[in-house]
Write an enzyme that holds these catalytic residues in place. Structure first.
Site, PDB file in Angstrom:
ATOM      1  N   ASP A 163     -12.937  -1.914   0.880  1.00 34.20           N
ATOM      2  CA  ASP A 163     -12.994  -3.174   0.138  1.00 34.20           C
ATOM      3  C   ASP A 163     -13.983  -4.161   0.742  1.00 34.20           C
ATOM      4  O   ASP A 163     -14.004  -5.333   0.365  1.00 34.20           O
ATOM      5  CB  ASP A 163     -11.602  -3.793   0.014  1.00 34.20           C
ATOM      6  CG  ASP A 163     -10.967  -4.137   1.342  1.00 34.20           C
ATOM      7  OD1 ASP A 163     -11.285  -3.472   2.352  1.00 34.20           O
ATOM      8  OD2 ASP A 163     -10.146  -5.079   1.393  1.00 34.20           O
ATOM      9  N   ASP A 193     -14.301  -5.775   3.484  1.00 34.35           N
ATOM     10  CA  ASP A 193     -13.998  -6.929   4.334  1.00 34.35           C
ATOM     11  C   ASP A 193     -14.172  -6.599   5.819  1.00 34.35           C
ATOM     12  O   ASP A 193     -14.208  -7.496   6.652  1.00 34.35           O
ATOM     13  CB  ASP A 193     -12.602  -7.515   4.038  1.00 34.35           C
ATOM     14  CG  ASP A 193     -11.481  -6.506   4.195  1.00 34.35           C
ATOM     15  OD1 ASP A 193     -11.761  -5.304   4.395  1.00 34.35           O
ATOM     16  OD2 ASP A 193     -10.302  -6.925   4.086  1.00 34.35           O
ATOM     17  N   ARG A 194     -14.293  -5.319   6.150  1.00 34.52           N
ATOM     18  CA  ARG A 194     -14.515  -4.958   7.553  1.00 34.52           C
ATOM     19  C   ARG A 194     -15.978  -4.635   7.809  1.00 34.52           C
ATOM     20  O   ARG A 194     -16.721  -4.301   6.886  1.00 34.52           O
ATOM     21  CB  ARG A 194     -13.713  -3.712   7.913  1.00 34.52           C
ATOM     22  CG  ARG A 194     -12.228  -3.920   7.829  1.00 34.52           C
ATOM     23  CD  ARG A 194     -11.513  -2.702   8.349  1.00 34.52           C
ATOM     24  NE  ARG A 194     -10.084  -2.939   8.287  1.00 34.52           N
ATOM     25  CZ  ARG A 194      -9.181  -2.294   9.012  1.00 34.52           C
ATOM     26  NH1 ARG A 194      -9.573  -1.336   9.835  1.00 34.52           N
ATOM     27  NH2 ARG A 194      -7.900  -2.580   8.906  1.00 34.52           N
ATOM     28  N   THR A 225      -1.658 -10.668  13.931  1.00 37.84           N
ATOM     29  CA  THR A 225      -2.544  -9.783  13.176  1.00 37.84           C
ATOM     30  C   THR A 225      -2.448 -10.047  11.674  1.00 37.84           C
ATOM     31  O   THR A 225      -1.353 -10.230  11.148  1.00 37.84           O
ATOM     32  CB  THR A 225      -2.140  -8.334  13.484  1.00 37.84           C
ATOM     33  OG1 THR A 225      -2.433  -8.087  14.859  1.00 37.84           O
ATOM     34  CG2 THR A 225      -2.900  -7.347  12.621  1.00 37.84           C
ATOM     35  N   SER A 270      -7.824  -0.917   1.145  1.00 42.99           N
ATOM     36  CA  SER A 270      -8.781  -1.174   2.223  1.00 42.99           C
ATOM     37  C   SER A 270      -9.434   0.078   2.787  1.00 42.99           C
ATOM     38  O   SER A 270     -10.137   0.778   2.086  1.00 42.99           O
ATOM     39  CB  SER A 270      -8.071  -1.970   3.312  1.00 42.99           C
ATOM     40  OG  SER A 270      -8.986  -2.405   4.260  1.00 42.99           O
ATOM     41  N   HIS A 271      -9.122   0.393   4.045  1.00 42.68           N
ATOM     42  CA  HIS A 271      -9.765   1.510   4.750  1.00 42.68           C
ATOM     43  C   HIS A 271      -8.994   2.817   4.559  1.00 42.68           C
ATOM     44  O   HIS A 271      -9.387   3.838   5.113  1.00 42.68           O
ATOM     45  CB  HIS A 271      -9.837   1.175   6.232  1.00 42.68           C
ATOM     46  CG  HIS A 271      -8.495   0.766   6.770  1.00 42.68           C
ATOM     47  ND1 HIS A 271      -7.929  -0.444   6.444  1.00 42.68           N
ATOM     48  CD2 HIS A 271      -7.606   1.405   7.536  1.00 42.68           C
ATOM     49  CE1 HIS A 271      -6.743  -0.525   7.007  1.00 42.68           C
ATOM     50  NE2 HIS A 271      -6.513   0.587   7.672  1.00 42.68           N
ATOM     51  N   LYS A 273     -11.683 -11.917   5.605  1.00 40.78           N
ATOM     52  CA  LYS A 273     -12.755 -11.441   6.463  1.00 40.78           C
ATOM     53  C   LYS A 273     -13.854 -10.893   5.570  1.00 40.78           C
ATOM     54  O   LYS A 273     -13.624 -10.576   4.413  1.00 40.78           O
ATOM     55  CB  LYS A 273     -12.244 -10.417   7.466  1.00 40.78           C
ATOM     56  CG  LYS A 273     -11.524  -9.221   6.880  1.00 40.78           C
ATOM     57  CD  LYS A 273     -10.911  -8.418   8.031  1.00 40.78           C
ATOM     58  CE  LYS A 273     -10.264  -7.140   7.543  1.00 40.78           C
ATOM     59  NZ  LYS A 273      -8.812  -7.282   7.355  1.00 40.78           N
ATOM     60  N   SER A 310      -9.970  -5.254  14.810  1.00 41.30           N
ATOM     61  CA  SER A 310      -9.976  -4.155  13.851  1.00 41.30           C
ATOM     62  C   SER A 310     -11.185  -4.239  12.914  1.00 41.30           C
ATOM     63  O   SER A 310     -11.061  -3.958  11.732  1.00 41.30           O
ATOM     64  CB  SER A 310      -8.684  -4.183  13.053  1.00 41.30           C
ATOM     65  OG  SER A 310      -8.525  -5.460  12.453  1.00 41.30           O
ATOM     66  N   ARG A 321       0.851  -1.198   0.000  1.00 43.98           N
ATOM     67  CA  ARG A 321       0.000   0.000   0.000  1.00 43.98           C
ATOM     68  C   ARG A 321       0.880   1.239   0.000  1.00 43.98           C
ATOM     69  O   ARG A 321       1.750   1.384   0.853  1.00 43.98           O
ATOM     70  CB  ARG A 321      -0.914   0.011   1.239  1.00 43.98           C
ATOM     71  CG  ARG A 321      -1.927  -1.106   1.168  1.00 43.98           C
ATOM     72  CD  ARG A 321      -2.818  -1.163   2.373  1.00 43.98           C
ATOM     73  NE  ARG A 321      -3.652  -2.344   2.279  1.00 43.98           N
ATOM     74  CZ  ARG A 321      -4.488  -2.774   3.211  1.00 43.98           C
ATOM     75  NH1 ARG A 321      -4.614  -2.099   4.341  1.00 43.98           N
ATOM     76  NH2 ARG A 321      -5.201  -3.854   3.025  1.00 43.98           N
ATOM     77  N   GLU A 367     -10.956 -10.288  14.248  1.00 43.67           N
ATOM     78  CA  GLU A 367      -9.927  -9.376  14.723  1.00 43.67           C
ATOM     79  C   GLU A 367     -10.609  -8.171  15.356  1.00 43.67           C
ATOM     80  O   GLU A 367     -11.714  -7.802  14.953  1.00 43.67           O
ATOM     81  CB  GLU A 367      -9.063  -8.887  13.570  1.00 43.67           C
ATOM     82  CG  GLU A 367      -8.222  -9.959  12.931  1.00 43.67           C
ATOM     83  CD  GLU A 367      -7.213  -9.355  11.955  1.00 43.67           C
ATOM     84  OE1 GLU A 367      -6.019  -9.334  12.307  1.00 43.67           O
ATOM     85  OE2 GLU A 367      -7.601  -8.907  10.874  1.00 43.67           O
ATOM     86  N   ASP A 402     -15.757  -1.111   5.200  1.00 41.20           N
ATOM     87  CA  ASP A 402     -14.620  -0.310   4.743  1.00 41.20           C
ATOM     88  C   ASP A 402     -14.557  -0.321   3.210  1.00 41.20           C
ATOM     89  O   ASP A 402     -15.432  -0.883   2.547  1.00 41.20           O
ATOM     90  CB  ASP A 402     -13.308  -0.804   5.367  1.00 41.20           C
ATOM     91  CG  ASP A 402     -12.867  -2.149   4.832  1.00 41.20           C
ATOM     92  OD1 ASP A 402     -13.732  -2.922   4.392  1.00 41.20           O
ATOM     93  OD2 ASP A 402     -11.656  -2.434   4.856  1.00 41.20           O
TER      94      ASP A 402
END
Ligand code: VG1
Ligand code: CO
Length: 608
Positions: free
Chosen positions: A328, A330-331, A394, A151-152, A426, A415, A52, A413, A326
């Site tokens: 993508d 996954d959260r 993690t 991601s986020h 996730k 997060s 990233r 997780e 988020d």
């Protein structure tokens, strides 16, 4: 019955639409393979979840190319030739250009076919589902995927882009592979690209067919949601969730923060489950996430937080249930009316209720797992239900081995990541469906006028049964990298000091003694691989914990994460405000680490 009719109508509609939209195969002229000389570019080490960096870094000449070629080289030419590769992501700025580059490089490296979600959109969990479940028109199956996401992290010309590689099982590449990729980026001399391959129109569903030195090459653009929706329908009881959503006692709200979850939310929550369109917030995916930070927490998901009756400008009549994703998807963040569910509690509650509430788990859980900094709420459920339990470093990649070996069904997780062995990532929408299933199950007899069992009721009932893990996380984002290293070095040194308890008692006399302190190290029970330096832990005699680690997903400077946890078994004491309950430990953590002295920060950027 009504639902069945609706389903079949939807299904035939979908089929017709596909037939209409599917383009004829285009047989293109031969493409050539160009060999381009290149040289190593510093800093291409994949972090917790891929590489990233700022868009400005990614758009430098050869930057993306070097990483993609290094990945192909790490997988080996034999594996790449003839393979089927998924390429898509959260749709952030630069994704469309990156997809065209990767298609041309895949063609040049002998990949047989590339699968792309329409408009280049696939959530991270949908990529995992596509790799595991989708069968191409010619019977093909995917061998791996490039997921284009940070991601986020925010998106846009001045923000972040990211790329990561997922394996044949649909999960992130293990450290063995990411280390190899990094080594390759340090010695790269050349990459291969089919420069004369025309750009593929990724906005229209259909297969484009080309031919090159290795034979035929196809690009298959397909509907981003249908494989994922099908999988969700095989896991959950959609009819019971429809009943919950249709009930006048229940109300629902979902915020995609302009991430890729929007591409699924309408299909699942509105078209399949009957939620009102007005229950969707920010569900149009945008390249820059509308200028926001697509991170589903109490700080960044401001609109949802207000809508749910929390934060500085609470709405006066919040819905019963709210959730966010988020970039993508996954959260997930789960909220009840004026009530926040900590992610560590969320996974524990899902695990405790899965067998009763979710058909996929009806024959029992194989085991459960959490990442090290996640609270021990899940541990208590595992002990009480006599389930296998694992604590991993993690990052989702560590759960994959356990799942492939049949050792773990549900994991999470702190997060805002929750998931199961239905895929190897996730899964934000899965978590929402899991919560809706639990609500539907608990309310199955009172949807006709009884009192609704709310999100808050479910969480409080859980605390009454299992005790409560008060939990908070402090993030110090974008601190000077040198200062962050100093904090960690200081904590490592302190950790082995014999006078640690005297030091702590000097700060606060009202906390328990430290029983042990260490740097977390993980030995994978399946392949025996060892991951060192996964965070510094201070474990107290009463079960409290302080954990410090450096983030592996930032793109600039360093982010220090501090995780603070305290267990309260006495059900008469589980209703306190968590920041208040944790105040003594917070005090110890900040003074022990000399956070302000080292970093110049008197307060964290985000408190969760
Ligand atoms: C963070 C989270 C971690 C999560 C990772 C990827 O990593 O703490 O739990 O797995 O992001 O999530 P770090 O190294 O910054 O603490 V995602 O949604 O960014 O793929
Ligand atoms: Co994410």
């Amino acid at each position: 019955m009504i639902h069945l009719i609706k389903d079949s109508l939807n299904a035939s509609f979908v089929v017709v639409r596909r037939v209409v939209e599917r383009r004829e195969l285009q047989v293109m002229a031969n493409f050539k393979v160009n060999r381009v000389e290149s040289s190593p570019i510093e800093g291409q080490k994949p972090g917790t979840s891929g590489l990233r960096k700022k868009v400005k870094v990614f758009t430098q000449p050869h930057y993306l190319h070097n990483f993609v070629q290094s990945t192909f080289n790490a997988l080996s030419a034999e594996k790449v030739k003839g393979s089927t590769l998924v390429v898509s992501g959260d749709g952030r700025y630069y994704s469309k250009d990156a997809i065209q580059i990767i298609i041309k490089m895949a063609a040049a490296n002998g990949v047989r076919r590339v699968w792309v979600g329409q408009n280049g959109l696939l959530s991270t969990p949908a990529v995992s589902a596509v790799v595991r479940e989708r069968v191409g028109a010619d019977g093909s199956k995917a061998n791996g995927a490039f997921i284009l996401t940070a991601s986020h992290n925010p998106g846009g010309p001045n923000e972040d882009f990211g790329i990561k590689y997922n394996m044949e099982n649909g999960g992130p590449a293990p450290e063995g592979i990411t280390d190899k990729i990094f080594e390759n980026t340090k010695i790269i001399k050349e990459y291969f690209i089919a420069e004369d391959l025309p750009d593929v129109d990724i906005s229209a569903i259909g297969i484009s067919n080309f031919s090159g030195p290795d034979g035929q090459f196809d690009v298959d653009v397909f509907d981003s949601a249908s494989d994922y929706v099908k999988l969700m329908k095989s896991i959950f009881d959609f009819q019971s969730i429809q009943k919950l959503i249709a009930s006048p006692q229940f109300s629902f709200c979902y915020d995609a923060l302009h991430g890729v979850a929007g591409a699924y939310a309408k299909r699942i929550f509105v078209e399949e489950l009957g939620a009102k369109e007005s229950s969707l917030l920010n569900c149009v995916p945008k390249e820059d996430f509308g200028g926001g930070h697509p991170d589903p927490n109490l700080t960044y998901a401001k609109e949802l937080v207000s809508r749910m009756g929390l934060g500085k400008n609470p709405d006066s009549n919040p819905p019963e249930f709210g959730a966010a994703a988020d970039g993508d998807a996954d959260r997930n963040m789960i909220l009840g009316k004026r009530f926040f569910v900590t992610p560590s509690d969320s996974v524990a509650i899902i695990a405790a209720n899965a067998v009763q509430a979710i058909p996929y788990f009806s024959s029992g859980l194989k085991g459960v797992a959490r990442s090290m900094p996640t609270s021990a709420a899940l541990d208590v459920v595992a002990t009480s239900l006599n389930l296998k339990f694992f604590e991993v470093p993690t990052g989702w990649k560590f759960f994959g081995n356990l799942m492939d070996a049949g050792l773990c069904s549900v994991c999470g997780e702190e997060s805002f990541g929750t998931g199961s062995d239905h895929i190897r990532e996730k899964d934000g929408i899965w978590a929402v469906l899991a919560w809706l299933s639990i609500l539907a199950h608990k309310n199955k007899d009172n949807l006709n006028g009884g009192n609704l069992v709310t999100v808050e009721d479910i969480v409080k009932q859980h605390w009454a049964t299992f005790g409560r893990h008060y939990y908070t996380r402090y993030d110090y984002e974008n601190v000077d990298a040198g200062a962050a290293k100093e904090v960690m070095a200081h904590l490592v040194k302190l950790q082995s000091s014999v006078t640690i308890n005297t030091t702590i008692k000097g700060i606060r006399s009202d906390v328990a003694d430290v029983a042990s302190a260490d740097e977390f190290e993980y030995k994978d029970p399946v392949d025996g691989s060892i991951s060192k330096n996964q965070g510094i832990r201070y474990l107290f005699e009463d079960g409290s914990r302080l954990v410090f680690r450096l983030s592996g997903t930032g793109s600039e400077g360093a982010t220090i994460r501090l995780y603070i946890e305290q267990y309260e078994k006495d059900s008469s004491k589980t209703g306190r405000d968590s920041q208040e309950a944790l105040a003594p430990l917070v005090d110890v953590a900040l003074k022990l680490s000399k956070m302000e002295e080292h970093t110049g920060r008197s307060a964290p950027t985000v408190i969760t």
